[in-house]
Write an enzyme that holds these catalytic residues in place. Structure first.
Site, short mmCIF file in Angstrom:
data_model
loop_
_atom_site.label_atom_id
_atom_site.label_comp_id
_atom_site.label_asym_id
_atom_site.label_seq_id
_atom_site.Cartn_x
_atom_site.Cartn_y
_atom_site.Cartn_z
N GLY A 117 3.74 -1.95 1.28
CA GLY A 117 3.00 -2.50 2.43
C GLY A 117 3.11 -1.62 3.66
CB THR A 129 15.57 8.16 -3.63
OG1 THR A 129 16.51 7.15 -3.96
CG2 THR A 129 15.25 8.08 -2.14
CG PHE A 130 17.55 6.32 -7.90
CD1 PHE A 130 17.85 7.45 -7.15
CD2 PHE A 130 18.53 5.35 -8.04
CE1 PHE A 130 19.09 7.60 -6.54
CE2 PHE A 130 19.77 5.48 -7.45
CZ PHE A 130 20.05 6.60 -6.69
CG PHE A 140 2.38 3.34 1.56
CD1 PHE A 140 2.85 3.91 2.73
CD2 PHE A 140 1.53 2.24 1.66
CE1 PHE A 140 2.49 3.41 3.98
CE2 PHE A 140 1.16 1.73 2.89
CZ PHE A 140 1.64 2.32 4.05
CE1 TYR A 156 15.93 -8.65 12.27
CE2 TYR A 156 15.61 -9.38 14.53
CZ TYR A 156 15.14 -8.75 13.40
OH TYR A 156 13.87 -8.21 13.39
NE ARG A 191 7.88 -3.79 16.93
CZ ARG A 191 8.32 -3.02 15.93
NH1 ARG A 191 9.44 -2.36 16.05
NH2 ARG A 191 7.65 -2.95 14.81
C1 LIG Z 1 7.75 -7.01 11.83
C2 LIG Z 1 8.66 -6.75 10.70
C3 LIG Z 1 9.50 -7.77 10.26
C4 LIG Z 1 10.36 -7.53 9.20
N1 LIG Z 1 11.14 -8.55 8.75
C5 LIG Z 1 11.94 -8.37 7.68
C6 LIG Z 1 12.73 -9.46 7.17
O1 LIG Z 1 12.69 -10.57 7.67
N2 LIG Z 1 13.50 -9.20 6.09
C7 LIG Z 1 13.53 -7.98 5.48
O2 LIG Z 1 14.21 -7.82 4.48
N3 LIG Z 1 12.82 -6.95 5.96
C8 LIG Z 1 12.02 -7.11 7.02
N4 LIG Z 1 11.27 -6.06 7.50
C9 LIG Z 1 11.37 -4.74 6.86
C10 LIG Z 1 10.36 -4.51 5.71
O3 LIG Z 1 9.31 -5.43 5.78
C11 LIG Z 1 11.05 -4.62 4.37
O4 LIG Z 1 11.89 -3.49 4.22
C12 LIG Z 1 10.11 -4.71 3.16
O5 LIG Z 1 10.88 -5.02 2.04
C13 LIG Z 1 9.31 -3.47 2.91
O6 LIG Z 1 8.29 -3.76 1.97
P1 LIG Z 1 6.97 -2.87 1.88
O7 LIG Z 1 6.19 -3.31 0.73
O8 LIG Z 1 6.27 -2.87 3.18
O9 LIG Z 1 7.60 -1.45 1.60
P2 LIG Z 1 7.26 -0.05 2.25
O10 LIG Z 1 7.46 -0.11 3.72
O11 LIG Z 1 5.96 0.42 1.77
O12 LIG Z 1 8.41 0.83 1.61
C14 LIG Z 1 9.77 0.62 1.90
C15 LIG Z 1 10.61 1.65 1.10
O13 LIG Z 1 10.55 1.36 -0.29
C16 LIG Z 1 9.86 2.38 -1.01
N5 LIG Z 1 8.96 1.68 -1.93
C17 LIG Z 1 7.95 0.83 -1.62
N6 LIG Z 1 7.40 0.34 -2.74
C18 LIG Z 1 8.08 0.88 -3.77
C19 LIG Z 1 7.98 0.77 -5.19
N7 LIG Z 1 7.09 -0.02 -5.77
N8 LIG Z 1 8.84 1.50 -5.96
C20 LIG Z 1 9.77 2.30 -5.39
N9 LIG Z 1 9.90 2.44 -4.07
C21 LIG Z 1 9.08 1.73 -3.26
C22 LIG Z 1 9.14 3.22 0.04
O14 LIG Z 1 8.99 4.56 -0.33
C23 LIG Z 1 10.07 3.06 1.24
O15 LIG Z 1 11.15 3.95 1.14
C24 LIG Z 1 10.40 -6.26 8.57
C25 LIG Z 1 9.53 -5.25 9.03
C26 LIG Z 1 8.68 -5.50 10.07
C27 LIG Z 1 7.76 -4.42 10.53
#
Ligand SMILES: Cc1cc2nc3c(=O)[nH]c(=O)nc-3n(C[C@H](O)[C@H](O)[C@H](O)COP(=O)(O)OP(=O)(O)OC[C@H]3O[C@@H](n4cnc5c(N)ncnc54)[C@H](O)[C@@H]3O)c2cc1C
Length: 528
Positions: A127, A260-261, A125, A449, A388
C-alpha cells in the site's frame, strides 16, 4: 492514494480553528511549505534500456510494466515525515525506473531471477504506507531499481470457515480483505490506522499491530502460513497444522523481513466470526501512572477488552483522540488521562468482559465518562492522519514514532524519550509538544506511541534526522525496542545491531545471502 499526502485529495481537510490556535500557541509563526502538484515534481531518469523493459514485459504481460511518471512517482516514497517532506523540498526525487505488476508466483520468480542476472534492485510495494522508508527505491550497488507492485494478488483464495482460516492475496488492502471475508460471515479484526490503504502482504512484511490488538492480537499472531517467492525458489512457510514442534518456525523469518528475503504473495490467516455485539466505555484517570497501573491490571487479569488505549495528560488535554476536536478544550477529560475501551464478541461475552474490566478500572481510580468519547474515536480513527498534511503544508513539524517496553520500565523510557526529543528540537529553538499514549498491551509490557509537534526550521529534513537520532539513542539506552510495529526500513536500520546483537545480525545476513545471493531484494532496508 495521492503521492505527497495521506489519502486522496478529496479527503484533504484544512486545519480547524482549534488546531490552528493550538499550533499558534505551541509552535508560533511558521513558513508554509505546500506539496507540489505531480506535474511539478522533478524525477530521476529511467535507467532501464528498451531491451530490459521488453524483457520485463515478456514476464509480466503487456500493460503491466510502466515507466510513466504517474506510476513511478507514487511508488517513490512511503508516508513518513521524511517522505512527505521530500516532496516539499525542491529537489530531484529518485523514483523507481519502472513499476511492474506480476500476477502469479511463477511470474514473480522469473522476475526475481531476471533482476538477479541483470543487476536490478527490486522493491516490493504493497500500500506504500511505510513510515520508515521501507519503499524508497534505493539502488544499492545496482544499475537500476524496479518497484514490484502486489496489486494483482488481490483475490481471496479459499475459506475454511470450520477451522477459521482463509487465504488472502498479499496485495489486498485492509478494506478489500474485510469485505471479502464478511461475505462468509468472517472477520480478520486487524485495524491499524493505515487500514484504508495498507495491504495483507505489507502487514506481514512489517509485523504490523492494529488498534484492536488487545482482542485479536498482532498481525503476526494471525498468520498461519504464507507463500513466499525468493530468487532461489517458491516456498510455503508456516504450519498446515495449528501448531508444530518440527524445529524453528520458518514463517517467523519472513514476518518482519520487509521484502529483503522474499516476496510474500499469499497469506493464510486465522479469522473469526463477525462479532455479534459491541460495547464502549471511556474513563479518566487522575494521572498517567495510575492509568498505566490500571491498564496493566486489565491485561494481566485478562478481563478481555478488544481495544484499550490510555493517553497521557498532554494528549488528553489536546483532545488528540477526537479528530474533529483536536486543540479544543477537552470537556470530557479536562484534567487527567483519557482511557478508551471497547468490547466485541457474543452478547454474553461482551457484557461480562465489559463489567469485569469496568469494575477493575473503577477500583483502580478511574471515573467513567460513558460511551461517547469512544464512539467519537471509532468514527474518526482513520481520519486523523489527513491533518498531518495540513500541518506540513503550514510548515509545522509533525511526526509519530513508537516503541515498547516492560511495565516496570514505562516511566523511565517515557521520560528519557520526552527529554531527548525536547532537547534535540530545543537546540534549534523549536518548541516540541510531546504527546504519548499506550495502545498495545501485553502481560509483561506495552507500546508507547508518541506524536511530536514543533516548528520546522529552514532545513527540516536535517532537523528531524538529528531529533530522530537522539530518540533512537534514548530508546536503545533505556531498554525500549527501536520499533514495536512500524518496522525498521531505512530509518532504523543503523540501530539493528543494538536491537539483535552482532550474532543476530549475522544470522539475518546469512539467511539473506542464502535466499537472495545477489542481494537485489530491497537493498538498504532492515539490514545496515
Ligand atoms: C497514517 C499511518 C498510520 C499507520 N498506522 C499503523 C498502525 O496503526 N499499525 C501499524 O502496524 N502500522 C501502521 N502504519 C505503518 C504501515 O501502515 C504499516 O507498516 C503497514 O503494515 C504497511 O503496509 P503496506 O501494505 O502499506 O506496505 P508498504 O508500505 O508497501 O511496504 C512496507 C514494507 O514491506 C515491504 N513489502 C510490502 N509488501 C510486501 C510483500 N507482499 N512481500 C514482501 N515485502 C513486502 C516493502 O518493501 C516495505 O519494506 C501507519 C502508517 C501510516 C502512514
Amino acid at each position: 492514494m495521492s503521492f505527497s499526502i495521506w489519502g486522496s485529495e478529496q479527503e484533504a481537510k484544512p486545519l480547524s480553528k482549534s488546531l490552528q490556535s493550538l499550533v499558534g500557541k505551541v509552535v508560533g509563526n511558521t513558513t508554509p511549505r505546500p506539496a507540489p502538484a505531480l506535474a511539478e515534481v522533478k524525477i530521476s531518469e529511467c535507467a532501464l534500456d528498451a531491451a530490459q523493459l521488453e524483457a520485463l514485459e515478456a514476464i509480466c504481460g503487456a500493460g503491466y510494466v510502466s515507466t510513466e511518471r504517474e506510476q513511478r512517482i507514487p511508488r517513490a516514497r512511503g508516508k513518513s515525515y521524511f517522505d512527505l517532506l521530500d516532496w516539499r523540498v525542491d529537489q530531484v526525487i529518485d523514483v523507481p525506473d519502472a513499476v511492474v505488476a506480476p500476477k502469479s508466483n511463477e511470474q514473480v520468480l522469473e522476475l526475481l531471477q531476471w533482476a538477479s542476472k541483470s543487476s536490478v534492485a527490486v522493491v516490493p510495494f504493497g500500500g506504500g504506507t511505510s513510515v520508515v522508508g521501507g519503499v524508497s527505491p534505493l539502488r544499492g550497488r545496482f544499475n537500476a531499481v524496479i518497484s514490484l507492485d502486489l496489486t494483482r494478488f488481490d483475490a481471496i483464495e479459499d475459506v475454511d470457515s470450520i477451522s477459521g482460516e482463509a487465504t488472502l492475496g498479499a496485495g489486498m488492502s485492509g478494506p478489500q480483505a474485510e469485505i471479502a471475508l464478511a461475505e462468509h460471515g468472517l472477520q480478520l479484526g486487524h485495524f491499524p490506522q493505515s487500514f484504508p490503504y495498507a495491504t495483507i502482504g505489507g502487514f506481514a512484511a512489517t509485523r504490523s499491530s492494529g488498534q484492536n490488538s488487545a482482542g485479536y492480537g498482532r498481525f503476526d499472531e494471525m498468520v498461519a502460513s504464507m507463500e513466499v517467492v525468493t530468487p532461489q525458489g517458491i516456498m510455503t512457510v508456516g504450519d498446515a497444522a495449528p501448531a508444530s514442534a518440527a524445529g524453528p518456525d520458518l514463517k517467523e523469518l519472513f514476518m518482519g523481513s520487509e521484502g529483503t528475503f522474499g516476496i510474500i504473495t499469499k497469506v493464510r490467516l486465522k479469522v473469526h466470526p463477525i462479532p455479534e455485539a459491541k460495547a464502549y466505555e471511556a474513563f479518566v484517570f487522575p494521572d498517567f501512572a495510575s492509568g498505566v497501573a490500571a491498564v496493566r491490571a486489565v491485561e494481566q487479569h485478562k478481563t478481555g477488552p478488544t481495544v484499550i488505549r490510555l493517553s497521557d495528560e498532554i494528549e488528553s488535554a489536546t483532545n488528540l483522540t477526537s479528530t474533529d476536536a483536536i486543540g479544543e478544550q477537552d470537556t470530557a477529560a479536562p484534567h487527567g488521562c483519557l482511557c478508551l475501551t471497547m468490547y466485541e464478541g457474543t452478547r454474553e461475552h461482551v457484557a461480562s468482559r465489559h463489567e469485569e474490566t469496568r469494575n477493575l478500572l473503577l477500583e483502580m481510580g478511574a471515573t467513567s465518562l460513558g460511551e461517547a468519547p469512544v464512539r467519537k474515536w471509532e468514527k474518526g480513527r482513520f481520519g486523523a492522519p489527513v491533518l498531518r498534511d495540513a500541518l506540513l503544508d503550514a510548515g509545522v513539524l509533525c511526526e509519530t514514532f513508537e516503541t515498547a517496553t516492560t511495565w516496570s520500565n514505562v516511566p523511565n523510557l517515557k521520560k528519557a524519550i520526552t527529554a531527548a526529543v525536547t532537547e534535540a528540537l530545543g537546540e534549534g529553538n523549536s518548541v516540541a509538544l510531546v504527546l504519548c499514549h499506550v495502545s498495545h498491551v501485553y502481560a509483561n509490557g506495552c507500546s508507547l506511541y508518541f506524536t511530536i509537534l514543533g516548528a520546522q526550521d529552514e532545513a527540516p529534513i536535517e532537523q528531524w534526522r538529528h531529533a530522530k537520532l537522539s530518540i533512537l539513542r534514548a530508546i536503545t539506552e533505556h531498554n525500549g525496542t527501536i520499533t514495536h510495529h512500524h518496522a525498521v526500513g531505512t530509518d532504523h536500520a543503523d540501530f539493528m545491531q543494538q536491537e539483535v546483537g552482532q550474532l543476530g545480525l549475522g544470522i539475518l545476513r546469512a539467511v539473506k545471502d542464502h535466499l537472495d545471493p545477489q542481494g537485489v531484494l530491497n537493498p538498504g532496508k532492515l539490514l545496515p
